[in-house]
Design an enzyme around this catalytic site. Structure first.
Site, PDB file in Angstrom:
ATOM      1  N   GLU A  27       3.710   4.906  -2.273  1.00 33.27           N
ATOM      2  CA  GLU A  27       3.321   5.966  -1.339  1.00 33.27           C
ATOM      3  C   GLU A  27       4.566   6.456  -0.603  1.00 33.27           C
ATOM      4  O   GLU A  27       5.518   5.685  -0.382  1.00 33.27           O
ATOM      5  CB  GLU A  27       2.299   5.405  -0.338  1.00 33.27           C
ATOM      6  CG  GLU A  27       1.858   6.412   0.714  1.00 33.27           C
ATOM      7  CD  GLU A  27       0.630   5.955   1.515  1.00 33.27           C
ATOM      8  OE1 GLU A  27       0.117   4.845   1.258  1.00 33.27           O
ATOM      9  OE2 GLU A  27       0.187   6.721   2.385  1.00 33.27           O
ATOM     10  N   ASN A  72      -2.855   7.318   2.464  1.00 34.25           N
ATOM     11  CA  ASN A  72      -3.146   8.215   3.598  1.00 34.25           C
ATOM     12  C   ASN A  72      -2.213   9.422   3.604  1.00 34.25           C
ATOM     13  O   ASN A  72      -2.586  10.503   4.048  1.00 34.25           O
ATOM     14  CB  ASN A  72      -3.012   7.448   4.918  1.00 34.25           C
ATOM     15  CG  ASN A  72      -4.035   6.327   5.029  1.00 34.25           C
ATOM     16  OD1 ASN A  72      -5.056   6.331   4.356  1.00 34.25           O
ATOM     17  ND2 ASN A  72      -3.758   5.344   5.881  1.00 34.25           N
ATOM     18  N   ASN A 172      -8.170  10.307  -1.023  1.00 34.00           N
ATOM     19  CA  ASN A 172      -7.921   8.912  -0.678  1.00 34.00           C
ATOM     20  C   ASN A 172      -8.733   8.518   0.552  1.00 34.00           C
ATOM     21  O   ASN A 172      -8.691   9.222   1.564  1.00 34.00           O
ATOM     22  CB  ASN A 172      -6.433   8.719  -0.358  1.00 34.00           C
ATOM     23  CG  ASN A 172      -6.113   7.305   0.101  1.00 34.00           C
ATOM     24  OD1 ASN A 172      -6.153   6.367  -0.687  1.00 34.00           O
ATOM     25  ND2 ASN A 172      -5.827   7.138   1.394  1.00 34.00           N
ATOM     26  N   GLU A 173      -9.472   7.426   0.453  1.00 41.47           N
ATOM     27  CA  GLU A 173     -10.198   6.838   1.604  1.00 41.47           C
ATOM     28  C   GLU A 173     -10.832   7.925   2.478  1.00 41.47           C
ATOM     29  O   GLU A 173     -10.610   7.959   3.695  1.00 41.47           O
ATOM     30  CB  GLU A 173      -9.256   5.945   2.426  1.00 41.47           C
ATOM     31  CG  GLU A 173      -8.789   4.729   1.654  1.00 41.47           C
ATOM     32  CD  GLU A 173      -8.022   3.703   2.484  1.00 41.47           C
ATOM     33  OE1 GLU A 173      -7.653   3.993   3.635  1.00 41.47           O
ATOM     34  OE2 GLU A 173      -7.807   2.586   1.962  1.00 41.47           O
ATOM     35  N   TYR A 244      -7.818  -5.197   1.701  1.00 44.43           N
ATOM     36  CA  TYR A 244      -6.634  -5.921   2.200  1.00 44.43           C
ATOM     37  C   TYR A 244      -7.093  -7.214   2.862  1.00 44.43           C
ATOM     38  O   TYR A 244      -8.191  -7.281   3.412  1.00 44.43           O
ATOM     39  CB  TYR A 244      -5.856  -5.039   3.182  1.00 44.43           C
ATOM     40  CG  TYR A 244      -5.195  -3.860   2.495  1.00 44.43           C
ATOM     41  CD1 TYR A 244      -4.014  -4.030   1.774  1.00 44.43           C
ATOM     42  CD2 TYR A 244      -5.764  -2.588   2.533  1.00 44.43           C
ATOM     43  CE1 TYR A 244      -3.406  -2.954   1.122  1.00 44.43           C
ATOM     44  CE2 TYR A 244      -5.170  -1.511   1.886  1.00 44.43           C
ATOM     45  CZ  TYR A 244      -3.990  -1.697   1.184  1.00 44.43           C
ATOM     46  OH  TYR A 244      -3.401  -0.638   0.541  1.00 44.43           O
ATOM     47  N   GLU A 292      -6.131  -0.104  -4.507  1.00 48.33           N
ATOM     48  CA  GLU A 292      -5.302  -0.679  -3.437  1.00 48.33           C
ATOM     49  C   GLU A 292      -5.818  -2.076  -3.142  1.00 48.33           C
ATOM     50  O   GLU A 292      -6.991  -2.237  -2.779  1.00 48.33           O
ATOM     51  CB  GLU A 292      -5.357   0.156  -2.152  1.00 48.33           C
ATOM     52  CG  GLU A 292      -4.607   1.464  -2.240  1.00 48.33           C
ATOM     53  CD  GLU A 292      -4.545   2.197  -0.904  1.00 48.33           C
ATOM     54  OE1 GLU A 292      -4.489   1.541   0.161  1.00 48.33           O
ATOM     55  OE2 GLU A 292      -4.565   3.437  -0.943  1.00 48.33           O
ATOM     56  N   GLN A 353       1.691  -2.424  -2.053  1.00 47.73           N
ATOM     57  CA  GLN A 353       2.294  -1.418  -2.885  1.00 47.73           C
ATOM     58  C   GLN A 353       3.374  -2.086  -3.739  1.00 47.73           C
ATOM     59  O   GLN A 353       3.279  -3.282  -3.958  1.00 47.73           O
ATOM     60  CB  GLN A 353       2.825  -0.294  -2.008  1.00 47.73           C
ATOM     61  CG  GLN A 353       1.657   0.391  -1.232  1.00 47.73           C
ATOM     62  CD  GLN A 353       2.031   1.675  -0.506  1.00 47.73           C
ATOM     63  OE1 GLN A 353       3.090   2.227  -0.690  1.00 47.73           O
ATOM     64  NE2 GLN A 353       1.126   2.150   0.345  1.00 47.73           N
TER      65      GLN A 353
HETATM   66  O1  AHR Z   1      -1.403   1.030   1.481  1.00 48.38           O
HETATM   67  C1  AHR Z   1      -1.345   1.383   2.819  1.00 48.38           C
HETATM   68  C2  AHR Z   1      -2.515   2.271   3.232  1.00 48.38           C
HETATM   69  O2  AHR Z   1      -3.708   1.538   3.197  1.00 48.38           O
HETATM   70  C3  AHR Z   1      -2.801   3.470   2.358  1.00 48.38           C
HETATM   71  O3  AHR Z   1      -2.038   4.561   2.694  1.00 48.38           O
HETATM   72  C4  AHR Z   1      -4.244   3.740   2.647  1.00 48.38           C
HETATM   73  O4  AHR Z   1      -4.901   4.330   1.555  1.00 48.38           O
HETATM   74  C5  AHR Z   1      -4.818   2.394   3.046  1.00 48.38           C
HETATM   75  O5  AHR Z   1      -5.517   2.455   4.210  1.00 48.38           O
END
Ligand code: AHR
Length: 502
Positions: A27, A72, A172-173, A244, A292, A353
């Protein structure tokens, strides 16, 4: 139980593993691009300004696909800012990460980097601040050979051949309040449907990824997925999930049980896909792009001043630079095992990432690049875990954790190789040694070809610029394979990767 037994039957195949299960993500965030992959003037830089030391480490991870440019970031990104002469490109404010984006790297440069690495692009279009029109123009720019305004502009900008990008993320999201242009499931579903129709009118063979929930804690989960799929089921190839992990509570047993949370998430969305398929009387299958995933928490506090704007709009500051330890590497191993076991429905997964930003690879500007702890299980699984996922029968002790009453002491995944060999990935979640016996059914005679162990470190041990190899795999000892029975002892808190070859 002080012993684990595993049965491996060559004919109990879950599904072929899509190689894109070992994808990753870059990103425009922090130092992922600038001083991560791109640093003209670095001693290892190639003619395009890409760090060769980083390219070489990325190649060791064998990532078949890399998602770009966000995240994001994409939700307020103008892809046109990144084309044409570099000195004429605008400098923009990035609202997602409160930084300034010089646009030195855009689609041409990223494509050059992917070619140097030997990986495919997975591109995201902006459905936050923009929409269908920008998406169709970007697609035409990337994939049309020539003879149209956008494709001729690409040619004029120095790239005659189209890139022919197959995989496209529609936003995205989009459920997240943090997202520029957040939408309700209805709003997003309609926009994704119309955008998908236009993109598929250009090329019906594209694979389109629609946004699922940002995580299973979102208030709209899992209704979000049902609504979005009701709008897009006939166009989408995949629905995107993100997750995450953290060990803020400092409880190792609970932490190492977190892949159970991931599996529930996958299984819930797999059921939602089946529900919508039935409702639509559809013949198509939609699968999951888990685009992700990673551990992310070590850097959260340190990042707050930048995200609050207290440092203005810096270019490529240190953001999300989590330093990973040994317990994080164990969780990453467990997550990959979960993906392998769900290879029937998870076709793409992107470690988020790749460089500097919650990443397996770290760099110093002007200096070295090194492997974080999580690099190692990813590299082993990516290299050895290609083939068909096997359905293993495991019998072992269990412990109680917040997420489940019965968390198996040993977590394992198995992959049947095309040559008739097999790879096994074993995590010992326990603090004691664990003898394991593996019964191999239906295989020709196999020999132990590789045995790697990531073990024997304090749970907080980490690699650093000064000590880049403090945590790394070593050759395993003492495994025996005879007459279809493999015996070995897993060290306490360990990851073991084995290859048995014909
Ligand atoms: O990977 C970091 C961020 O986590 C990304 O930009 C977003 O898609 C997610 O919230």
């Amino acid at each position: 139980m002080t012993h684990a037994s595993i049965k491996l039957d060559k004919d109990r195949v879950i599904a072929p593993i899509d190689p894109r299960l070992y994808g990753s993500f870059i990103e425009h965030l922090g130092r992922a691009v600038y001083t991560g992959i791109h640093e003209p003037g670095h001693p290892s830089a190639d003619a395009n300004g890409f760090r060769r030391d980083v390219i070489s480490l990325v190649q060791q991870l064998s990532v078949p696909v890399v998602r770009y440019p966000g995240g994001n970031f994409v939700s307020a990104y103008n892809w046109e800012d990144g084309i044409g002469p570099v000195e004429k490109r605008p400098r923009r404010l990035d609202l997602a990460w409160h930084t300034a984006e010089p646009n030195t790297v855009g689609i041409h440069e990223f494509a050059q980097w992917c070619e140097a690495v030997g990986t495919e692009m997975m591109l995201a279009v902006n459905l936050g601040s923009r929409g269908l029109d920008a998406a169709r123009a970007f697609l035409e720019y990337c994939n049309h050979p020539g003879g149209s305004a956008w494709s001729d502009l690409r040619r004029a900008n120095g790239r005659a051949e189209p890139w022919n990008v197959r995989l496209w993320c529609l936003g995205n999201e989009m459920d997240g309040p943090w997202q520029v242009g957040q939408k309700s499931a209805e709003e997003y579903g309609k926009l994704a449907h119309e955008t998908a129709k236009a993109m598929l009118a250009f090329d019906p063979s594209l694979e389109l990824v629609v946004c699922g929930s940002s995580n299973p804690e979102m208030p709209s989960y899992p209704q979000w997925e049902a609504t979005v799929l009701e709008h897009t089921y006939e166009q989408a190839s995949h629905i995107s999930l993100h997750m995450y992990f953290n060990n803020r509570a400092g409880n190792l047993g609970n932490y190492l049980a977190q892949n159970i949370r991931l599996e529930r998430y996958i299984e819930t969305i797999a059921a939602t896909i089946r529900y919508v398929k039935a409702k639509k009387r559809s013949k198509r299958d939609v699968t999951i792009s888990f685009d992700e995933w990673n551990v992310w928490y070590h850097s959260r506090e340190a990042d707050k001043p930048i995200l609050r704007g207290e440092q203005g709009w810096p270019v490529a500051p240190r953001l999300l630079e989590d330093i990973y330890n040994f317990e994080d590497a164990l969780l990453v191993s467990l997550i990959i095992n979960s993906f392998i076991r769900h290879a029937d429905v998870v076709k793409i997964a992107c470690l988020a990432q790749l460089v500097n930003v919650i990443a397996p690879i770290m760099t110093e500007p002007g200096g070295a690049a090194w492997r974080q702890t999580i690099f190692h299980p990813f590299a082993l699984a990516s290299r050895l875990g290609r083939g068909k996922a096997l359905d293993l029968q495991v019998s072992c002790g269990a412990y109680q954790a917040d997420i489940a009453d019965q968390v198996p002491q040993v977590d394992c995944a198995g992959v049947l190789h095309d040559d008739g060999g097999v790879a096994l990935f074993l995590v010992n979640r326990g603090e004691g040694q664990m003898p394991v016996s593996v019964r191999l059914d239906g295989f020709a005679a196999l020999r132990l070809a590789e045995h790697h162990e990531l073990a024997g470190h304090g749970i907080k041990a980490a690699n650093s610029l000064q000590q880049p190899e403090a945590v790394k795999p070593v050759a395993g000892q003492g495994a025996r394979l005879a007459e279809g029975l493999l015996s070995l002892t897993l060290p306490p808190l360990s990851y073991t990767a084995l290859r048995l070859a014909p």
